[in-house]
Motif scaffolding. Structure first.
Motif, mmCIF file in Angstrom:
data_model
loop_
_atom_site.group_PDB
_atom_site.id
_atom_site.type_symbol
_atom_site.label_atom_id
_atom_site.label_comp_id
_atom_site.label_asym_id
_atom_site.label_seq_id
_atom_site.Cartn_x
_atom_site.Cartn_y
_atom_site.Cartn_z
ATOM 1 N N ALA A 136 37.544 -40.619 39.972
ATOM 2 C CA ALA A 136 38.408 -39.529 39.494
ATOM 3 C C ALA A 136 37.579 -38.493 38.739
ATOM 4 O O ALA A 136 36.741 -38.837 37.914
ATOM 5 C CB ALA A 136 39.492 -40.092 38.594
ATOM 6 N N GLU B 7 44.241 -38.488 38.182
ATOM 7 C CA GLU B 7 44.788 -39.790 37.760
ATOM 8 C C GLU B 7 45.314 -39.713 36.330
ATOM 9 O O GLU B 7 44.740 -39.018 35.484
ATOM 10 C CB GLU B 7 43.649 -40.819 37.829
ATOM 11 N N VAL C 229 41.015 -36.736 34.583
ATOM 12 C CA VAL C 229 41.891 -37.852 34.235
ATOM 13 C C VAL C 229 42.640 -37.556 32.939
ATOM 14 O O VAL C 229 42.090 -36.955 32.016
ATOM 15 C CB VAL C 229 41.049 -39.129 33.966
ATOM 16 N N LYS D 22 48.345 -40.218 40.985
ATOM 17 C CA LYS D 22 48.093 -41.655 40.787
ATOM 18 C C LYS D 22 48.279 -42.011 39.306
ATOM 19 O O LYS D 22 47.692 -41.347 38.438
ATOM 20 C CB LYS D 22 46.667 -41.974 41.236
#
Ligand SMILES: Cc1cc2nc3c(=O)[nH]c(=O)nc-3n(C[C@H](O)[C@H](O)[C@H](O)COP(=O)(O)OP(=O)(O)OC[C@H]3O[C@@H](n4cnc5c(N)ncnc54)[C@H](O)[C@@H]3O)c2cc1C
Ligand code: FES
Length: 322
Positions: free
Chosen positions: A107, A192, A110, A215
């Motif tokens: 990622a 994410e 984040v 996600k």
């Protein structure tokens, strides 16, 4: 002469009390510090007859050979630890690191979300993502400014930090789910979101990201007994399948978690937990009474920790926060 195996001591080197109910313990354990990865947890017994309780590794320092635990005193064992775990004393047992380490993966951007006590376990992940080169946005939520901790540690490893308080006493007035929405508004390219906190908070975080198809990983905290996949106590429902949080998790896809099942399973032992707490508090009162009615007694012989215990707020109040 036969070599005598020395039991590791798990000595408490430092303690910091963040509030009346939350405290951190820095424990000497070089092997654990070397092996620990973000997202893992330990099982602790504070004394020989103590309950085994799971606690997340909130920090580790490989050079100093220490691991840090952050504990919220919510019931018998955690309150007992609040009294007994002083600098210079030692835990009876410390097993771990357990659980699957959080994949820090690929990622690039984040959001690391911690609510209430969840701020502590999200810290190693935020630091880990930063070390892996990601752009890290921290979102930390507390009920009020007085309960805030570790904001400085997050400032050091986050590119952006969004503080949220329920009452607006620090940062934005709102929940961490509002912080996530703010982060998404400013960054449409988030790969994410990782969220740790009370189940109701993690559920709200998963709902905040679902429409954006981001996600979302959450760290589940079901009741655990052995922590090794044998008792089945920690089973959780993920996408209709049964998983054991201790060996398959504790991190799972937040969009797949059955949070209602998790919350109802967490409530299963409320009656015996209250009984254990009452019995222990009564034991403390008795000790207090015996000491205070001693002929030599005066306030100077009263154990301060026992007196403090009786004045602590509702043990479940803080656990509802975040
Ligand atoms: C993977 C994992 C990581 C955790 N990390 C932390 C942490 O870093 N800091 C922290 O303060 N707490 C953490 N917890 C929760 C902690 O284990 C419980 O608060 C503790 O066991 C409560 O014990 P008690 O006797 O003080 O309270 P009790 O009165 O026995 O229980 C209070 C509440 O704590 C939960 N609980 C009780 N026993 C257990 C158990 N054996 N396993 C899991 N939850 C339980 C239940 O929701 C219960 O209603 C974690 C739990 C899990 C599963
Ligand atoms: S704690 Fe027993 S199976 Fe997970």
């Amino acid at each position: 002469m036969a070599e005598v195996m020395q039991r590791p001591s798990f000595e408490i080197l430092e303690r910091d009390d963040f509030s009346e109910v939350t405290y951190s313990l820095v424990i000497h354990h070089p092997l654990m510090a070397r092996a620990a990865r973000p997202g893992q947890f330990v099982i602790v017994m504070s004394h020989e007859a103590g309950e085994r309780i799971p606690l997340t590794i909130a920090d580790f320092d490989r050079e100093k050979g220490t691991v840090t635990l952050v504990v919220q005193a919510v019931g018998k064992s955690t309150k007992e630890m609040q009294q007994s775990c002083k600098v210079g004393t030692a835990l009876y047992a410390l097993v771990g690191p357990m659980g699957v380490p959080s994949p820090l993966g690929t990622a690039k951007k984040v959001v690391c979300v911690g609510g209430g006590l969840g701020v502590a376990p999200i810290y190693p992940q935020a630091r880990g993502f930063k070390e892996h080169g990601a752009y890290v946005i921290g979102v930390l939520g507390f009920r009020t400014k007085k309960l805030m901790f570790w904001a400085d540690k997050f400032k050091a490893c986050c590119d952006e930090l969004i503080l949220c308080t329920d009452d607006g006493s620090a940062g934005i007035k709102g929940f961490v789910s509002d912080g996530i929405k703010l982060a998404i508004k400013g960054h449409p390219d988030i790969d994410e979101v990782v969220a740790i906190g009370p189940p109701i908070m993690m559920k709200a975080c998963a709902e905040a990201t679902r429409p954006h198809k981001i996600k979302t990983v959450v760290s589940l905290n079901p009741l655990m007994v052995d922590g090794t996949g044998m008792c089945g106590g920690c089973r959780v429902k993920i996408g209709g399948q049964v998983k054991f949080a201790c060996v398959d998790g504790p991190d799972f896809d937040g969009h797949q978690v059955d949070f209602d099942d998790l919350m109802s399973r967490l409530r299963r032992f409320i009656a015996p937990e209250k009984t254990a707490m009452e019995r222990w508090t009564e034991g403390c009162r008795m000790k207090n009474h015996i000491v205070s009615s001693d002929a030599r007694s005066s306030a100077q012989f009263l154990p301060a920790a026992l007196t403090e215990l009786l004045e602590l707020p509702d043990p479940f109040e803080e656990a509802k926060g975040g």
